[in-house]
Design a protein around this motif. Structure first.
Motif, PDB file in Angstrom:
ATOM      1  N   TYR A 464     -25.335 -34.442  -2.147  1.00 11.00           N
ATOM      2  CA  TYR A 464     -24.879 -33.335  -2.986  1.00 11.00           C
ATOM      3  C   TYR A 464     -26.001 -32.544  -3.648  1.00 11.00           C
ATOM      4  CZ  TYR A 464     -20.817 -36.306  -2.432  1.00 11.00           C
ATOM      5  OH  TYR A 464     -19.829 -37.076  -1.897  1.00 11.00           O
ATOM      6  N   ILE A 465     -27.090 -33.221  -4.018  1.00 11.98           N
ATOM      7  CA  ILE A 465     -28.194 -32.527  -4.683  1.00 11.98           C
ATOM      8  C   ILE A 465     -29.254 -32.231  -3.640  1.00 11.98           C
ATOM      9  CG2 ILE A 465     -29.870 -32.619  -6.564  1.00 11.98           C
ATOM     10  CD1 ILE A 465     -28.153 -34.599  -7.989  1.00 11.98           C
ATOM     11  N   LYS A 466     -29.071 -31.157  -2.936  1.00  7.98           N
ATOM     12  CA  LYS A 466     -29.990 -30.832  -1.856  1.00  7.98           C
ATOM     13  C   LYS A 466     -30.297 -29.353  -1.867  1.00  7.98           C
ATOM     14  CE  LYS A 466     -26.003 -31.061   1.268  1.00  7.98           C
ATOM     15  NZ  LYS A 466     -25.451 -31.728   2.457  1.00  7.98           N
ATOM     16  N   ASN A 467     -31.292 -28.989  -1.066  1.00  2.00           N
ATOM     17  CA  ASN A 467     -31.618 -27.577  -0.950  1.00  2.00           C
ATOM     18  C   ASN A 467     -30.435 -26.855  -0.338  1.00  2.00           C
ATOM     19  OD1 ASN A 467     -34.405 -27.784  -1.833  1.00  2.00           O
ATOM     20  ND2 ASN A 467     -34.747 -28.900   0.069  1.00  2.00           N
ATOM     21  N   ASP A 468     -29.948 -25.812  -1.015  1.00  4.16           N
ATOM     22  CA  ASP A 468     -28.696 -25.184  -0.602  1.00  4.16           C
ATOM     23  C   ASP A 468     -28.863 -24.037   0.391  1.00  4.16           C
ATOM     24  OD1 ASP A 468     -26.922 -26.795  -1.785  1.00  4.16           O
ATOM     25  OD2 ASP A 468     -26.427 -25.495  -3.457  1.00  4.16           O
ATOM     26  N   ASN A 469     -30.032 -23.933   1.005  1.00  4.27           N
ATOM     27  CA  ASN A 469     -30.183 -22.837   1.971  1.00  4.27           C
ATOM     28  C   ASN A 469     -29.347 -23.063   3.224  1.00  4.27           C
ATOM     29  OD1 ASN A 469     -31.663 -24.994   2.839  1.00  4.27           O
ATOM     30  ND2 ASN A 469     -33.546 -23.868   3.236  1.00  4.27           N
ATOM     31  N   ASP A 470     -28.868 -24.283   3.412  1.00  4.16           N
ATOM     32  CA  ASP A 470     -27.972 -24.538   4.546  1.00  4.16           C
ATOM     33  C   ASP A 470     -26.563 -24.886   4.056  1.00  4.16           C
ATOM     34  OD1 ASP A 470     -28.567 -26.941   3.382  1.00  4.16           O
ATOM     35  OD2 ASP A 470     -28.794 -28.046   5.261  1.00  4.16           O
ATOM     36  N   HIS A 471     -26.327 -24.618   2.771  1.00  2.00           N
ATOM     37  CA  HIS A 471     -25.017 -24.943   2.211  1.00  2.00           C
ATOM     38  C   HIS A 471     -24.195 -23.673   2.146  1.00  2.00           C
ATOM     39  CE1 HIS A 471     -22.874 -28.343   0.802  1.00  2.00           C
ATOM     40  NE2 HIS A 471     -22.629 -27.875  -0.410  1.00  2.00           N
ATOM     41  N   TYR A 472     -23.366 -23.512   1.142  1.00  4.44           N
ATOM     42  CA  TYR A 472     -22.519 -22.343   1.101  1.00  4.44           C
ATOM     43  C   TYR A 472     -23.271 -21.162   0.498  1.00  4.44           C
ATOM     44  CZ  TYR A 472     -19.089 -25.799   2.348  1.00  4.44           C
ATOM     45  OH  TYR A 472     -18.425 -26.799   2.983  1.00  4.44           O
ATOM     46  N   LEU A 473     -23.081 -20.882  -0.759  1.00  4.95           N
ATOM     47  CA  LEU A 473     -23.712 -19.697  -1.321  1.00  4.95           C
ATOM     48  C   LEU A 473     -25.160 -19.969  -1.694  1.00  4.95           C
ATOM     49  CD1 LEU A 473     -20.909 -18.130  -3.472  1.00  4.95           C
ATOM     50  CD2 LEU A 473     -21.849 -17.322  -1.345  1.00  4.95           C
ATOM     51  N   ILE A 474     -26.065 -19.244  -1.088  1.00  8.23           N
ATOM     52  CA  ILE A 474     -27.481 -19.414  -1.364  1.00  8.23           C
ATOM     53  C   ILE A 474     -27.742 -19.112  -2.838  1.00  8.23           C
ATOM     54  CG2 ILE A 474     -29.782 -18.528  -0.833  1.00  8.23           C
ATOM     55  CD1 ILE A 474     -28.745 -17.918   1.980  1.00  8.23           C
ATOM     56  N   GLY A 475     -28.511 -19.972  -3.482  1.00 12.69           N
ATOM     57  CA  GLY A 475     -28.904 -19.716  -4.860  1.00 12.69           C
ATOM     58  C   GLY A 475     -28.053 -20.414  -5.897  1.00 12.69           C
ATOM     59  N   TYR A 476     -26.854 -20.898  -5.541  1.00 15.80           N
ATOM     60  CA  TYR A 476     -26.024 -21.572  -6.542  1.00 15.80           C
ATOM     61  C   TYR A 476     -26.249 -23.072  -6.423  1.00 15.80           C
ATOM     62  CZ  TYR A 476     -22.095 -23.242  -9.265  1.00 15.80           C
ATOM     63  OH  TYR A 476     -21.329 -23.880 -10.200  1.00 15.80           O
ATOM     64  N   ASN A 477     -27.175 -23.566  -7.209  1.00 12.72           N
ATOM     65  CA  ASN A 477     -27.429 -24.996  -7.259  1.00 12.72           C
ATOM     66  C   ASN A 477     -27.601 -25.385  -8.717  1.00 12.72           C
ATOM     67  OD1 ASN A 477     -28.375 -27.648  -7.113  1.00 12.72           O
ATOM     68  ND2 ASN A 477     -29.342 -27.281  -5.132  1.00 12.72           N
ATOM     69  N   ILE A 478     -26.523 -25.809  -9.345  1.00 15.14           N
ATOM     70  CA  ILE A 478     -26.541 -26.122 -10.770  1.00 15.14           C
ATOM     71  C   ILE A 478     -27.502 -27.260 -11.061  1.00 15.14           C
ATOM     72  CG2 ILE A 478     -24.580 -27.693 -10.569  1.00 15.14           C
ATOM     73  CD1 ILE A 478     -25.550 -25.422 -13.569  1.00 15.14           C
ATOM     74  N   PHE A 479     -27.689 -28.176 -10.106  1.00 13.87           N
ATOM     75  CA  PHE A 479     -28.575 -29.300 -10.344  1.00 13.87           C
ATOM     76  C   PHE A 479     -30.027 -28.846 -10.491  1.00 13.87           C
ATOM     77  CE2 PHE A 479     -24.952 -31.364  -8.163  1.00 13.87           C
ATOM     78  CZ  PHE A 479     -24.595 -32.232  -9.182  1.00 13.87           C
ATOM     79  N   GLU A 480     -30.420 -27.851  -9.746  1.00 14.29           N
ATOM     80  CA  GLU A 480     -31.781 -27.342  -9.891  1.00 14.29           C
ATOM     81  C   GLU A 480     -31.965 -26.695 -11.257  1.00 14.29           C
ATOM     82  OE1 GLU A 480     -32.964 -24.914  -6.626  1.00 14.29           O
ATOM     83  OE2 GLU A 480     -33.049 -26.618  -5.236  1.00 14.29           O
ATOM     84  N   ARG A 481     -30.936 -25.987 -11.726  1.00 16.55           N
ATOM     85  CA  ARG A 481     -31.041 -25.369 -13.045  1.00 16.55           C
ATOM     86  C   ARG A 481     -31.087 -26.436 -14.139  1.00 16.55           C
ATOM     87  NH1 ARG A 481     -27.289 -20.774 -15.984  1.00 16.55           N
ATOM     88  NH2 ARG A 481     -28.756 -20.414 -17.691  1.00 16.55           N
ATOM     89  N   VAL A 482     -30.253 -27.455 -14.009  1.00 15.74           N
ATOM     90  CA  VAL A 482     -30.268 -28.538 -14.995  1.00 15.74           C
ATOM     91  C   VAL A 482     -31.614 -29.253 -14.961  1.00 15.74           C
ATOM     92  CG1 VAL A 482     -29.262 -30.774 -15.595  1.00 15.74           C
ATOM     93  CG2 VAL A 482     -27.771 -28.861 -14.997  1.00 15.74           C
ATOM     94  N   ALA A 483     -32.159 -29.449 -13.753  1.00 11.30           N
ATOM     95  CA  ALA A 483     -33.457 -30.114 -13.640  1.00 11.30           C
ATOM     96  C   ALA A 483     -34.545 -29.347 -14.380  1.00 11.30           C
ATOM     97  CB  ALA A 483     -33.839 -30.278 -12.166  1.00 11.30           C
ATOM     98  N   LYS A 484     -34.477 -28.025 -14.322  1.00  9.30           N
ATOM     99  CA  LYS A 484     -35.512 -27.204 -14.956  1.00  9.30           C
ATOM    100  C   LYS A 484     -35.271 -26.967 -16.446  1.00  9.30           C
ATOM    101  CE  LYS A 484     -35.091 -24.061 -11.679  1.00  9.30           C
ATOM    102  NZ  LYS A 484     -35.276 -22.850 -10.844  1.00  9.30           N
TER     103      LYS A 484
END
Length: 588
Positions: A464-484
């Motif tokens: 679930y916590i992976k690079n989302d360039n191969d997922h659905y909407l590019i750029g929406y990764n709440i985990f990366e925002r929480v990490a930062k």
């Protein structure tokens, strides 16, 4: 045992052994103190050679404290000796008043290894290890130790565990036995068998989702679908405001859609079919095939206004046009919903119908496929087994919903297990992101920043916590925002994974503490060395020889990297292998 220093390198020194000393392998990985006139350094025996040892420099003792890292090298005439009991206590964290036990040291007769509570749980952390390495048991033991600790009572703790394989459902079941003020709660997406175990159905208020959440939920894979989702969300909120506003706005949208058809270049027959299609899809009391339209001294039903005369025109075009345009109100074009509103999946589906007719996506060849895709996915959700998750009966805001998760029968629940074992990865990934985003938004809204900490623990995080360039909407990764950004708001990630190479680079780089169980895959080993800041290659290589249940622990919460043997958790997670022999021999 130790004689003179023969060589000083960048991070290592070589020390001769006294001739009468018999070399044994059991001194490997043990610690030594290097003392000269100015300083006292800590080292670790890394290699044995004929008559000498290689010592890796780890840190420096100053005023009874140990500081990791080396700035000053020892002098050639420095003396070398084994660490004493007081120094062992410093190395293992035993002299820290805010320390929490992690496990036992296999090198110092089972002496307890401690870490600094605040340094660990105020920062993101990661637990890596192969299947069967003790990773899940280690995570359970770590959290259990928090509540078994007598120094600090974590009554206000908020551990949110996303249990994607159902391993931890019983691992914290005896929490209240430790202290009656401790409570554990399990939510599930599964069937009746889970509910009979005391688990509760997970439910999420649909109206707390934003447009990005809905885009993920509907598996939007094209940026052209975003305007559809955003428009749908706006309409469902307007329709839910009041009956008067809802009816007037719906009539306005239908009227505009019909006018766009009336003044198009289509044939009368095509216009009639398109208009009938609009009112059959989106109808109101004023717009349906049986609605009565009043003229001067006569009336016509809606459907009868579209009889075509011999000249190829509608017989009641003037009457109908005046009727339709009377419902168009230009001020509605800029209307925005005012307050929080409550709606269901069925309401959302109806809002999507109005979205598609009002914006004409069905009539646009370029966007037709995107529109149909969103419509099909939403309908599948409405009629599918996961619709119950969004069937939330109470009208609550975000704060009230989080309170519902964390309190049961007036009692605070310090650990909340979201058991996602019965869900497909595609929807489970969305649930973890939606709930994490909610927690993050709530934490940002608290005036006293960071005063209500949340620890979000994600098991099998590589799913679930992976690079989302191969997922659905590019750029929406709440985990990366929480990490930062999460640490300053008190939102802390704990990621547990057997495949770190598949995790988000950003999330791993923001972790400050690591528990690494045995990890054999060479790509994972290289990835850990590459992604973890300031990590020494030799440190990561140590995990190769670890036994199950032992880990390499390092980070800001530890004095130096240490190998730790963790106790088995009690109760244990359901992560052990199937006993094949027992089941083969079982005769039923």
């Amino acid at each position: 045992m130790f004689d003179k220093i023969s060589f000083i390198g960048e991070q290592n020194i070589f020390v001769n052994l006294k001739p009468e000393v018999e070399i044994t392998n059991n001194i490997l990985s043990s610690h030594v103190v290097i003392t000269d006139r100015e300083k006292q350094l800590l080292g670790e025996i890394a290699e044995l050679d004929s008559g000498r040892v290689k010592i890796k420099l780890l840190g420096e003792f100053q005023d009874g404290k140990l500081y990791g890292g080396i700035i000053r090298k020892p002098l050639l005439d420095a003396s070398v000796r084994a660490v004493n009991s007081e120094e062992i206590a410093i190395i293992l964290g035993g002299n820290n008043p805010d320390g929490l036990i992690l496990g036992a040291s296999p090198f110092y007769n089972g002496e307890s290894v401690f870490f600094n509570i605040n340094e660990f749980f105020s920062n993101h952390f990661a637990i890596f290890g192969n299947s069967g390495s003790g990773k899940s048991c280690g995570m359970a033991r770590l959290v259990q130790n928090v509540f078994l600790n007598n120094k600090i009572k974590p009554y206000n703790a908020n551990f949110i565990l996303f249990d994607v394989s159902g391993e931890y459902s019983h691992a914290f079941s005896n929490l209240s036995n430790i202290d009656p003020n401790y409570n554990y709660r399990v939510f599930t997406t599964g069937g009746d068998s889970n509910h009979s175990n005391g688990f509760e159905q997970l439910r999420i208020p649909l109206w707390l989702l934003n447009s990005s959440d809905l885009a993920l939920l509907l598996m939007s894979n094209s940026h052209s679908q975003l305007p559809i989702v955003e428009r749908m969300l706006k309409l469902v909120r307007i329709f839910a405001e009041s009956d008067d506003v809802s009816l007037a706005y719906k009539d306005h949208l239908i009227a505009k859609a019909i006018v766009s058809v009336l003044f198009s270049d289509s044939t009368p027959v095509r216009k009639k079919n398109d208009i009938f299609s609009i009112v059959e899809t989106c109808s109101t009391v004023h717009f349906n095939l049986e609605a009565v339209i009043t003229g001067v001294g006569y009336t016509r039903k809606f459907r009868d206004c579209f009889n075509i005369d011999k000249f190829g025109t509608f017989t009641e075009s003037i009457l109908f046009t005046e009727y339709v345009t009377s419902f168009i109100h230009d001020e509605f074009d800029d209307y925005e919903p005012k307050n929080i509103t409550y709606y269901s999946l069925q309401d959302l589906e109806k809002a999507l119908d109005f979205t598609l007719i009002s914006e004409g996506w069905y009539k646009n060849e370029n966007t037709y496929a995107d529109a149909v895709s969103v419509k099909v996915r939403l309908h599948s959700l409405v009629t599918g087994p996961y619709s119950k998750i969004f069937n939330y009966n109470s009208k609550v805001n975000l704060e009230q919903y989080l309170s519902y998760l964390l309190f049961k029968n007036g009692k605070k629940c310090q650990i909340v297990n979201i058991n996602l074992d019965d869900m497909d990865d595609s929807i489970a990934s969305v649930i973890t992101k939606i709930m994490t985003r909610m927690i993050f938004d709530f934490s940002k809204s608290i005036p006293n920043r960071g005063s209500i900490p949340f620890h979000i623990l994600v098991e099998e995080a590589h799913r679930y916590i992976k690079n989302d360039n191969d997922h659905y909407l590019i750029g929406y990764n709440i985990f990366e925002r929480v990490a930062k950004e999460g640490r300053k708001y008190g939102v802390i990630l704990g990621i547990i994974s057997q495949r770190p190479v598949e995790l988000s680079d950003t999330v791993i780089s923001q972790c400050s503490n690591f528990l690494i169980f045995k990890t054999n895959h060479p790509r994972d080993e290289e990835y850990i060395k590459k992604m973890i800041p300031n990590i020494n290659t030799d440190i990561v290589d140590k995990q190769k020889g670890l036994q199950s249940g032992s880990c390499l622990a390092f980070g800001t919460a530890f004095k130096i990297p240490v190998i730790v043997k963790l106790e088995m958790p009690n109760p244990t997670p359901l992560s052990s292998n199937s006993d094949i022999v027992i089941h083969w021999l079982n005769t039923r």
